[in-house]
Motif scaffolding. Structure first.
Motif, PDB file in Angstrom:
ATOM      1  N   LEU A 116       0.714  -1.224   0.024  1.00 41.60           N
ATOM      2  CA  LEU A 116       0.190   0.058  -0.241  1.00 41.60           C
ATOM      3  C   LEU A 116       0.963   1.111   0.072  1.00 41.60           C
ATOM      4  N   GLY A 117       1.974   1.317   0.925  1.00 43.69           N
ATOM      5  CA  GLY A 117       2.874   2.292   0.816  1.00 43.69           C
ATOM      6  C   GLY A 117       3.428   2.759  -0.542  1.00 43.69           C
ATOM      7  N   LEU A 118       3.770   1.576  -1.300  1.00 41.05           N
ATOM      8  CA  LEU A 118       4.328   1.794  -2.542  1.00 41.05           C
ATOM      9  C   LEU A 118       3.210   2.285  -3.548  1.00 41.05           C
ATOM     10  N   LYS A 119       1.839   1.805  -3.503  1.00 41.17           N
ATOM     11  CA  LYS A 119       0.868   2.306  -4.382  1.00 41.17           C
ATOM     12  C   LYS A 119       0.525   3.672  -4.160  1.00 41.17           C
ATOM     13  N   ILE A 120       0.680   4.245  -2.649  1.00 37.85           N
ATOM     14  CA  ILE A 120       0.419   5.695  -2.577  1.00 37.85           C
ATOM     15  C   ILE A 120       1.705   6.471  -3.103  1.00 37.85           C
TER      16      ILE A 120
END
Length: 774
Positions: A104-108
């Motif tokens: 999720l951190g990468l997607k954001i």
């Protein structure tokens, strides 16, 4: 002020450290004698055996195949190869959803970083707001921040537009991820194999009754109020003293094994001193001494066990109650049992391996008192920690205090030492200050009385996050700003303080960059090396291991450590969202952390960690809520910064963002959170119907018979089969009568004067069916 050179030195040190950790891991993992350290999960599953190498003796310990060392980073693509459905079967949903937090951190942040560097970095870099500033100590890296934009500049519209874009993107990704995780949880629960907690509820605050024991009262209450559905129950004993004795006995048995192994190796009877740590006292035969002590302890354990089972005071007003179907368990767990909402409190029982038995005997009333005490203790712990934080910041800004500490001048003049102190040392010192914090917070959570390991970890994680927010984020921003601008604060009027602090907030990005490299790069690389488990395993293997069972017990794969890992992730979400529109230079360092941590922890979950429990991703609403909090904080920080920049015409346009974000959180909470705190009755009925069709002769009572018996009693039952009836319930639940000892109720199931329980007027147990025991 930390410069680009300081950042470069810190980056070189941390990248070099990470590379050395990976190289050491690549070498150590290939050695046969380390196989159980780096692949314990496969041994526990019975899918891996010790490597067998023929030829020379050294091959049993060292891998002599030089070709194996060429692809020393092959473990990274191997960690990414296992598909997610297979990973759920292998490690459980908790582990997979935990990994999705990194994803999720990468997607954001990858799209946000792209936008920020395309739009905001040129806007900030081409401004000249820091040139000639009198009250601000800055460096070239600060030209990438919003501080370099002139007050009242129209360029701030770019930051406002990006703030809207970032907010909408984060909310969109969070919505999709919440929807995905909720769907994964419901699918996991629907396809999950049968577990005792699916049929069981934990009942607390059982009222006293003068005519019946707790066990009899529980049986009576649920047979009357859940007729035809109640199956069995297990009352909760206060067995903490017994557990301590059993633990002490196991420790003595380990020492006895050690001395017996020593005798076999040396053929000489080992001796020891009976004093403290064996440093002084009478010298005795070690084997005979431990054998005698174990025999004495066995007698104490038998006496304490009898005391626990015979003394009514050892039975706590709580019990695990099991039903014939999941549907009834779901109804009971999610409804109020009596007209008095403080009695007969029911909740889903944790799965047996998730139960923290030590806290179950705590009286219900004292739980509130304990939590109040810990709330006060946590408040003082959090704010008194500002003292070491302030000390760390003196290291982070040597130039800001060198006038008040002249003895630092010779040290600061050496370029490399200056870069090392300002670029690397603050992060590592702050990391060292936090080493013992997770242990302290976990002790506090245990004192509060939570009854499951998962709830202990979630509580500890919540406080760790709050601690990080106050001390790591606010503490470093505010305290650091005060030290950094010390001279300015002394020589300027008080009404200028807010402007100076507001302007200095983006300037603290350099400290957080160094902290991210220490904590998020080097520490993550050290995670895969597992130096502590490696050392402990070989020490145990050398001194204690004799049999294959001993060798399996020497492996300690551990678990993910949600109480420490998740708050650390949330700190990076906070830093990334706060600095995205303020100082985009932070974002690449955070992206590297999320990418590296995702690969490392995927490898660890596949090969090492053996999760203690499975909650079905019940922690996800906490994760979602903290990211929303971080997003709201970032919007408020940006409004404050623009206010200090006197952008009065544009700042009001940011007010709507926190409102929209809070509305978004409330929408997600109402839409998805029930899936994480309740179990749909439709799903329960489907599983019950399917199970009844596929296993019509299932002995569910036998399956649940000993599921929720205290482990110390299970151990005793293995040794003493004749004690089984002491801890089990053999109620005839198919009978249409409810046995009771109440002298005031011979012919009706009406409530006791004290318990306040009741049943419907037309209860199938009314009338002569309710019998009185002699």
């Amino acid at each position: 002020m930390t410069t680009l050179g300081d950042i470069g030195v810190a980056a070189a040190i941390n990248i070099g450290s990470a590379f050395l950790f990976f190289l050491a891991f690549a070498i150590l993992r290939l050695q046969p004698f380390n196989d159980r350290v780096y692949f314990p999960k496969w041994y526990l599953k019975g899918l891996r055996t010790d490597p067998v190498h023929g030829g020379v003796f050294v091959r049993k310990f060292v891998n002599l195949d030089w070709r194996a060392y060429l692809g020393f980073l092959n473990w990274m693509p191997e960690a990414l190869r296992m598909p997610e459905p297979e990973l759920i079967d292998h490690a459980g949903l908790d582990s997979v959803v935990y990994l999705r937090i990194y994803l999720l951190g990468l997607k954001i942040f990858v799209p946000i970083a792209f936008l920020a560097w395309i739009v905001l970095v040129p806007v900030n870099w081409t401004s000249t707001g820091l040139e000639g500033a009198k009250n601000i100590t800055s460096s070239d890296i600060d030209k990438l921040s919003v501080s370099n934009v002139h007050s009242r500049s129209e360029r701030f519209w770019g930051h406002i537009v990006m703030a809207y874009a970032f907010t909408f993107w984060v909310c969109y990704i969070l919505l999709k991820e919440y929807e995905k995780v909720a769907s994964m949880r419901l699918e996991f629960l629907a396809t999950e194999k049968r577990r005792p907690d699916q049929f069981t509820v934990l009942v607390r605050n059982i009222p006293p009754d003068p005519d019946e024991s707790v066990s009899e009262l529980v049986e009576h209450f649920f047979m009357v109020n859940h007729p035809g559905h109640y199956l069995t129950h297990q009352v909760i004993y206060d067995a903490n003293t017994l557990a301590k004795l059993v633990k002490k006995k196991k420790k003595l048995q380990n020492w006895l094994v050690y001395y017996r192994n020593k005798l076999e190796r040396t053929s000489k009877r080992p001796e020891m001193k009976t004093g403290f740590l064996g440093l002084w006292g009478k010298k005795v035969d070690a084997i005979d001494y431990h054998t005698t002590e174990i025999d004495k302890l066995s007698e104490e354990i038998a006496s304490e066990r009898k005391k626990v089972t015979d003394d009514p005071k050892s039975v706590m007003p709580a019990a695990f109650v099991s039903f014939k179907t999941r549907w009834v368990a779901a109804v009971c767990a999610q409804t109020q049992q009596t007209r008095n909402p403080t009695l007969w409190l029911t909740e889903w029982a944790p799965e047996p391996r998730d139960v923290y038995w030590r806290n179950l005997p705590i009286p219900y009333f004292s739980l509130s008192v304990r939590r109040l005490i810990m709330a006060v203790a946590f408040f003082f712990l959090t704010f008194f920690f500002m003292i070491p934080i302030a000390f760390v910041q003196t290291l982070a800004s040597i130039e800001g205090i060198e006038r008040t500490a002249p003895w630092l001048n010779p040290l600061v003049t050496v370029p490399f030492i200056k870069s090392f102190i300002q670029g690397f040392l603050p992060g590592i010192v702050l990391k060292l200050f936090l080493i013992f914090l997770p242990t302290i917070l976990m002790i506090m959570s245990k004192f509060e009385g939570f009854g499951s390991i998962s709830s202990l970890e979630r509580r500890s994680a919540s406080r760790y996050y709050l601690f990080n927010f106050v001390n790591i984020f606010l503490g470093n921003v505010l305290t650091g700003s005060a030290f950094q601008q010390l001279n300015s604060f002394v020589h300027q009027p008080a009404n200028q303080y807010p402007i100076t602090i507001g302007t200095a907030i983006p300037l603290k990005a350099t400290f957080f960059i160094t902290y991210i490299m220490v904590d998020g790069w080097a520490s993550i690389a050290a995670e895969v090396l597992m130096l502590k488990p490696l050392i402990f395993y070989h020490l145990k293997n050398f001194f204690l291991v004799k049999t294959e069972k001993d060798r399996e017990e020497a492996m300690d794969p551990g678990s993910i450590g949600f109480n420490t890992g998740e708050p650390r992730i949330q700190l990076y979400f906070l830093l990334g969202l706060v600095y995205a529109a303020v100082t985009p230079a932070v974002l690449p360092f955070i992206i590297i952390f999320f990418g590296l941590a995702y690969v490392v922890f995927r490898h660890q979950i596949i090969n090492v960690y053996n999760q203690e429990y499975e909650s079905g991703a019940q922690f996800w609403p906490d994760v979602h809520g903290r990211i929303v909090i971080a997003l709201t904080v970032s919007q408020i920080v940006l409004m404050g910064l623009l206010t200090t920049k006197k952008a009065a015409s544009s700042t009001p346009f940011l007010i709507v963002l926190p409102i929209l974000t809070i509305w978004f959180y409330r929408y997600c909470k109402g839409r998805f959170e029930p899936a994480f705190v309740k179990f749909p009755l439709q799903e329960a009925m489907m599983k019950d119907t399917l199970e009844k069709a596929t296993e019509p002769h299932l002995n569910l009572k036998g399956y649940l018979h000993n599921a929720y018996i205290h482990p110390v009693f299970k151990d005793s039952m293995d040794d003493e089969d004749d004690d089984d009836d002491t801890f089990s319930n053999n109620w005839d639940t198919e009978s249409m009568t409810v046995r009771t000892k109440r002298h005031s109720q011979r012919h009706t199931p009406l409530p006791s004067r004290i318990s306040g329980t009741s049943s419907p007027p037309q209860s199938p147990f009314a009338g002569d069916g309710l019998q009185n025991e002699p």
